[in-house]
Write an enzyme that holds these catalytic residues in place. Structure first.
Site, mmCIF file in Angstrom:
data_model
loop_
_atom_site.group_PDB
_atom_site.id
_atom_site.type_symbol
_atom_site.label_atom_id
_atom_site.label_comp_id
_atom_site.label_asym_id
_atom_site.label_seq_id
_atom_site.Cartn_x
_atom_site.Cartn_y
_atom_site.Cartn_z
ATOM 1 C CD GLU A 82 -3.054 -0.864 2.230
ATOM 2 O OE1 GLU A 82 -3.626 0.247 2.249
ATOM 3 O OE2 GLU A 82 -3.334 -1.790 3.003
ATOM 4 C CG ASP A 83 -0.890 4.374 0.839
ATOM 5 O OD1 ASP A 83 -1.672 4.132 -0.091
ATOM 6 O OD2 ASP A 83 -1.261 4.738 1.966
ATOM 7 C CB CYS A 100 -6.239 2.975 -1.522
ATOM 8 S SG CYS A 100 -7.230 3.753 -0.221
ATOM 9 C CG ASP A 139 -2.556 0.651 -2.753
ATOM 10 O OD1 ASP A 139 -1.563 1.373 -2.535
ATOM 11 O OD2 ASP A 139 -3.504 0.560 -1.951
#
Length: 629
Positions: free
Chosen positions: A38-39, A77, A260
């Site tokens: 993530e991120d 996201c 993502d």
């Protein structure tokens, strides 16, 4: 002659054997494993980042294909995850605004469902966040314990493992993380016990801070901390790969590793720059599934790829023809398509911050069209401001410590931006106003416009109107019903965002158009023109009586900025009590121009909103209440 015939016979026999082997390989279905972090932007050693400590991803890149130009569709996201699960652009389906969850047409399936129907075992561990109504039938299992190990013997699998270690919240301080956890869990703040912050591994003094950010202590700390989190995330990638190896499935499994959306350090996540949109992507394909078209292990692919391409690519690798409605292109497998020449990106509402941006990027340039240039880059978003580095950046701005480049974040946006990605990867030199780039700008502007029309971009419909439309139909179907004047809306939005006073007469006329979406954009153009729209004050005053509150809200904000404050405030004070959450969010955004003394008149209303259960108007009200302290 006999020798020649024997050689021909040998070659023919070898060809038959090879062909039989090839047929055997092609008939075997590969397992497919997604590892999603993530991120994070490509803060990866394999991408040339000298500060990164990512031995597992680096090793995967040596065994696979590293994609240099891979992009999420949105720099956040939920909308990007919609694209991943459907292979579709959110702007065409009304799923671009953060956690909006509007419905989809019946023909749209989450793509793992096609794999499941073809006999694959599909598992998701564990994040969804697809920004639309869920389709749980896409998965055999989804949750914190979901794994490919639960499939039947010999059954091929598609498995997703999501790693949250590098998420934005990882750089929040201890107290901010407690506050966030309390908000999500509903537990009292005093009862929450979380792990304390660890000492930094990476040296803050050795991390490169981009020129558009101030190199203050908080910024250097958060950058070093984020590299620590990337290192931890890489370790988790290694654990997943070792587990795959231990099960004896590596030789039968195609592995994707990707992020993502872009990273979380100032002006990245949520922002339509390379820092928010470019993601790492590595794909490892076992030898048994290689074809002549597959790049060799250790290759670096230059082709452009975006998230709409992931669904058709997975289906293609599984030997399944991608459905015709998918908007991406398979870049690997049996059904590979011609590589794309550009990627399309967007920004809609980010939590409580209202904005609208569209962008196209080809191999050399990124074009950005800001349809709400009057909005600051750095709109206050509660979640973003939980990072100490963002708060320190803002304080440096207030204290006059920043240079022009670092100050841009806290100022309105230009109408258009153009960046040479090869020469300016940090996107700091806007070429849009330079005459030598006139033709490039014109070409990419036209391509963006044509793309919006072709896609029937429904992101231009204000969200309060979307709330009403989606009670009866989907936005995709609405856009094709004959009720959505896409050409009229997009043309008006371009006029409104051009910041050209010559458009004033036409915008004033369109402010009374029968189409409420056209009226909305015309009045937005008057707001964006500021003082140059003073001649439109009678039109704006009349618009306070518009039957659509979301249009009158914009007129009220414009009137306030032109000095006619009392009627503007009276209208907005009424609008924050509206039954529509999105109208309340819009009005609360507009009230950010009000003074503390003015806001005191509705302090109790703001407190009541702050205590309700609607996430985004609550956050917008909290920000106004902070200004009263």
């Amino acid at each position: 002659m006999k020798i020649i015939l024997k050689r021909i016979s040998f070659v023919f026999t070898l060809a038959l054997i090879t062909g039989a082997c090839m047929a055997q390989v092609s008939s075997e279905r590969p397992n497919i494993l997604w590892i999603v972090s993530e991120d994070n932007s490509p803060f990866i050693g394999a991408y040339g980042d000298q500060a990164a400590s990512t031995p597992n991803i680096d090793a995967l890149a040596r065994q696979g294909i590293l994609y240099e130009n891979a992009y999420c569709t949105a720099p956040v996201c939920a909308p990007s995850r919609f694209t991943l699960i459907t292979g579709l652009y959110p702007a065409a389906f009304g799923t671009e605004n953060m956690r909006s969850e509007y419905p989809l047409p019946e023909f749209v399936k989450f793509f793992p469902r096609y794999l499941r129907e073809a006999g694959y075992y599909t598992s998701n561990n564990a994040k969804k966040d697809y920004n639309t109504v869920d389709q749980p039938e896409a998965w055999d299992e989804s949750g914190n314990k979901a794994t490919y190990k639960n499939r039947k013997s010999g059954q091929p699998f598609f498995a997703v493992f999501n790693i949250g270690t590098s998420h934005e919240s990882s750089i929040f301080g201890y107290e901010a993380r407690k506050k966030m956890y309390a908000a999500f869990s509903g537990q009292p703040l005093d009862s929450i016990k979380l792990p304390r912050d660890k000492p930094l591994v990476h040296d803050p003094e050795k991390i490169r801070i981009p020129l558009y950010l101030p190199a203050n202590e908080a910024m250097k700390h958060d950058w070093a901390l984020y590299y620590d989190k990337i290192q931890e995330m890489d370790s988790e990638v290694g654990t997943i790969l070792k587990e795959l190896e231990a099960t004896g499935l590596s030789d039968n499994t195609i592995v994707f590793y990707y992020g993502d959306n872009g990273g979380v350090l100032g002006r990245s996540k949520r922002f339509v720059f390379e820092s928010g949109l470019r993601i790492p992507l590595v794909v490892r394909i076992p030898d048994k599934f290689r074809t002549p078209a597959v790049p060799l292990a250790g290759s670096r692919a230059e082709q452009l790829v975006d998230f709409t391409d992931f669904a058709p690519t997975v289906l293609s690798l599984a030997g399944i023809a991608p459905p015709g409605y998918l908007q991406g292109r398979a870049f690997l497998g049996k059904h590979s398509a011609t590589p794309r020449t550009q990627v399309f990106n967007f920004r809609g509402r980010m939590d409580e911050g209202i904005d609208l941006v569209r962008s196209i990027r080809n191999k050399k340039y990124r074009y950005v069209k800001n349809f709400m240039p009057h909005r600051l880059y750095g709109q206050h978003i509660e979640f973003l401001w939980m990072a100490g580095s963002i708060r320190a950046w803002e304080q440096d701005y207030k204290d006059g410590k920043l240079n022009e480049l670092q100050s841009r974040f806290f100022k309105p946006k230009p109408s258009e931006e153009l960046y040479d990605i090869e020469k300016d990867p940090d996107n700091i030199n806007n070429l849009a106003a330079i005459p030598t780039f006139k033709n490039v700008l014109s070409e990419l502007r036209k391509e963006t416009f044509n793309w919006l029309i072709k896609m029937k971009d429904v992101g231009f419909i204000p969200e309060p109107a979307v709330e009403q439309i989606t009670k009866a139909t989907t936005l995709y179907d609405y856009a094709r019903s004959g009720k959505y004047n896409i050409n009229g809306v997009i043309n008006t939005a371009y006029q409104a965002s051009a910041l050209d006073k010559n458009n004033l007469p036409d915008l004033m006329k369109k402010a009374t158009n029968n189409d409420p979406v056209i009226r909305y954009w015309a009045v937005t153009g008057l707001l964006a023109l500021g003082e140059e729209a003073r001649g439109a004050m009678p039109v704006l005053t009349a618009t306070l009586r518009d039957k659509e509150v979301y249009i009158a809200n914009v007129a009220a904000e414009a009137l306030y900025k032109l000095g006619d404050k009392q009627p503007a405030l009276e209208y907005l004070f009424k609008a924050i009590k509206d039954t529509s959450a999105m109208i309340r969010v819009q009005a609360l955004n507009a009230l950010q121009v009000a003074t503390p003394e003015e806001l005191k008149q509705v302090k109790q209303v703001l407190i009541a909103i702050s205590n309700n259960n609607s996430e985004y108007d609550k956050k917008a009200a909290n920000f106004l209440l902070q200004n009263l302290q």
